[in-house]
Design an enzyme around this catalytic site. Structure first.
Site, short mmCIF file in Angstrom:
data_model
loop_
_atom_site.label_atom_id
_atom_site.label_comp_id
_atom_site.label_asym_id
_atom_site.label_seq_id
_atom_site.Cartn_x
_atom_site.Cartn_y
_atom_site.Cartn_z
N LYS A 171 56.25 88.89 -4.43
CA LYS A 171 56.42 88.45 -5.78
C LYS A 171 55.47 89.24 -6.69
O LYS A 171 54.54 89.83 -6.14
CB LYS A 171 56.18 86.95 -5.91
N ASP A 200 58.04 84.09 -0.78
CA ASP A 200 57.25 83.16 -1.58
C ASP A 200 56.35 82.48 -0.56
O ASP A 200 56.81 81.68 0.25
CB ASP A 200 58.14 82.12 -2.26
N HIS A 201 55.07 82.84 -0.59
CA HIS A 201 54.23 82.42 0.55
C HIS A 201 54.08 80.91 0.65
O HIS A 201 53.69 80.39 1.69
CB HIS A 201 52.87 83.13 0.52
N GLU A 239 44.38 74.97 -9.35
CA GLU A 239 43.41 75.87 -8.71
C GLU A 239 42.10 75.79 -9.46
O GLU A 239 42.08 75.66 -10.69
CB GLU A 239 43.92 77.31 -8.78
N HIS A 263 56.52 79.26 -6.84
CA HIS A 263 55.97 78.32 -5.86
C HIS A 263 56.38 76.88 -6.17
O HIS A 263 56.84 76.14 -5.30
CB HIS A 263 54.44 78.39 -5.82
C1 BG6 Z 1 49.81 83.59 -5.93
C2 BG6 Z 1 49.39 83.75 -7.37
O1 BG6 Z 1 51.19 83.79 -5.81
O2 BG6 Z 1 49.49 82.28 -5.48
C3 BG6 Z 1 47.91 83.47 -7.52
O3 BG6 Z 1 49.67 85.06 -7.83
C4 BG6 Z 1 47.57 82.11 -6.93
O4 BG6 Z 1 47.53 83.53 -8.88
C5 BG6 Z 1 48.12 81.99 -5.52
O5 BG6 Z 1 46.16 82.00 -6.92
C6 BG6 Z 1 47.95 80.57 -4.99
O6 BG6 Z 1 48.24 80.56 -3.63
P1 BG6 Z 1 47.55 79.51 -2.67
O7 BG6 Z 1 48.20 79.72 -1.36
O8 BG6 Z 1 46.08 79.84 -2.68
O9 BG6 Z 1 47.82 78.18 -3.28
#
Ligand code: BG6
Length: 510
Positions: A171, A200-201, A239, A263
């Site tokens: 992404k 999309d992780h 976050e 996400h």
């Molecule tokens: C990413 C965003 O896709 O996801 C980041 O670009 C964000 O800005 C991150 O910090 C959050 O991922 P996770 O797994 O830490 O919640």
């Protein structure tokens, strides 16, 4: 172009030994970036530890700089530090022997020819049979160009039936509807849709996958998972970190593009979808798409945005967004976004979904909060504590402290009938032990296996962009006058509370 794909492995709970992919090389473009070291290599090594990688395997990092002398050592460092792996692990050295590096410019045709020969040599050395998983961990402007050059140099075709060439695309997939469509069109010119894995992780997170198991693998929740019993749903991706030196990227992105459009919308689709026929990619994607398509156009009045000012996070003073490195001191980019969505189908009509995402908030929490309808309070009238009779709340904590809890009212011991909300709690760590997996394990494995269940497909991406693009346009046409409007370390701007207050609700405390 060959139609060949490896056997599709559809069910998430297939036995492990059925899920070992065919021999292959994972080729990571943009390998000098943080993602490769912090997430991808540790994830591949975790797969190795679980015997989920084929014996005939190799990883090749591709980037512009010549890092051949240091790449493997640097990746090993990432596996140990980021992957929580013991430096003395006896499987580390044989794995690292298969990690290679190739330097080239992404627009250098000669470089692609040399890369092709390099990979062919590795095929001969490791027995990887020409199978490839390309991972485009590069800036989005390179996605289409790299795919097209790979095609031009004959690297996107599987070598024979039963062989595969799959491509993972990181992404952000576009920045609005138009750019996402264009990118899809460009990529679809050279790759079949089933070769494309838009990652999309969040979908790699166990807790996100568990939403489907929780809903469809238990008998008692599904009957009440609808507008008759649920008052509203909140999805929060909070976050505490800021933009972590990614000024130029974030200036162009903002919270809506960075987290809400992808996400959070993915999580929402899992919470709201109808039971799919199976866990096969096609079946799940159809149901996700139906959810997104049932969402009413979002009125801009149902959206809010914010930007953080200096404040205190985790006891530490932090600067405001506009003071961050390479950020416009008068920036209008939102670091917080929230909105109300209405899913107008039989299951959800009348049940608002409130979603929010932001940086530099009070803590790091991603959670789905399902608030059930208030029971009749007649029995508790006149009781001093009647305000303590609360609706039941189901919380699905995606991270950290992954788990699920259900609050319900219990009688406070004593001669009067006073009620207090108490919590029943399931913790992943307690039930299954702490895991060092980072979510990329499952996604890399699935992409090698050709299973697209946990990846976005063309229409899905375009549908979520179609929902979000009018908001982005309305915001751009009407720059915020009150930025910065929340202090770092708080729960976001006051307007986010107003958004729920006008519906007589409030965000549940996390
Ligand atoms: C990413 C965003 O896709 O996801 C980041 O670009 C964000 O800005 C991150 O910090 C959050 O991922 P996770 O797994 O830490 O919640």
């Amino acid at each position: 172009m060959s139609d060949a794909t490896p056997t599709q492995t559809a069910t998430p709970d297939s036995k492990q030994n059925e899920r070992v992919p065919e021999p292959c090389i994972v080729v990571i473009f943009g390998a000098s970036g943080d993602l490769t070291k912090r997430k991808l290599l540790p994830a591949l090594f975790h797969l190795k530890q679980q015997n989920l990688l084929p014996e005939q395997f190799s990883v090749v990092g591709v980037a512009r700089r010549d890092l051949s002398a240091t790449f493997a050592a640097d990746m090993q460092d990432g596996i140990i530090k980021g992957g929580g792996v013991d430096a003395g692990d006896s499987t580390l050295k044989p794995f690292m022997d298969k990690v290679k590096y190739f330097a080239t410019n992404f627009d250098d045709d000669e470089g692609y020819e040399k890369l092709k020969a390099f990979l062919a040599d590795l095929d001969a050395q490791f027995g990887t049979k020409g199978n490839r998983l390309f991972y485009l961990a590069v800036a989005p402007e390179f996605f289409a160009d790299i795919a097209q050059r790979l095609a031009k140099h004959g690297m996107t075709k599987a070598q024979a039936d039963g062989h595969f060439v799959n491509v993972i695309i990181e992404k952000p997939f576009g920045t609005n509807l138009e750019s996402a469509k264009k990118l899809n069109t460009e990529i679809n010119k050279v790759l079949k849709e089933r070769q494309i894995f838009r990652i999309d992780h969040y979908l790699g997170k166990e807790t996100v996958q568990n939403i489907l198991v929780f809903r469809f693998g238990n008998g008692i929740f599904e009957p009440i998972w609808n507008r008759n019993y649920i008052d509203h749903v909140e999805i929060t991706a909070a976050e505490s970190i800021g933009i972590e030196g990614r000024g130029p990227f974030y200036e162009a992105a903002g919270a809506l593009r960075d987290v809400l459009q992808n996400h959070v919308m993915e999580v929402l689709s899992f919470v709201a979808m109808e039971p799919p026929d199976s866990f096969a990619a096609g079946a799940v994607r159809v149901e996700k798409l139906k959810v997104w398509k049932a969402i009413d156009p979002i009125p801009v009045e149902d959206t809010v945005r914010g930007q953080y000012a200096a404040g205190t996070v985790d006891g530490q003073g932090v600067i405001g967004y506009r003071q961050e490195d390479r950020v416009n001191p008068e920036s209008s980019t939102e670091t917080y976004a929230a909105m109300k969505l209405s899913i107008e189908n039989w299951r959800w009509a009348g049940v608002p979904f409130y979603i929010r995402a932001g940086k530099r908030l009070a803590k790091r929490i991603t959670e789905v909060t399902v608030v059930f309808k208030q029971p009749p309070l007649h029995l508790f009238k006149g009781n001093a504590d009647d305000s303590k009779v609360q609706p039941n709340i189901l919380k699905m904590r995606i991270q950290p402290d992954e788990g699920i809890s259900l609050t319900f009212g219990a009688k406070i011991p004593g001669p009067t009938t006073n009620v207090k909300p108490v919590e029943m709690h399931f913790s992943y760590a307690d039930a299954f032990g702490k895991s060092s997996a980072n979510g990329y394990e499952r996604l890399l494995l699935d992409a090698m296996l050709g299973d697209g269940t946990l990846f976005a497909e063309r229409e899905g991406v375009e549908t979520t962009w179609a929902l979000m693009t009018p908001i982005l346009e309305a915001w751009a046409a009407n720059p915020p006058k009150d930025f910065p409007n929340y202090e770092a370390g708080t729960w976001g701007p006051a307007c986010a509370d107003e958004l729920l207050k006008k519906d007589g609700r409030k965000w549940y405390k996390l």
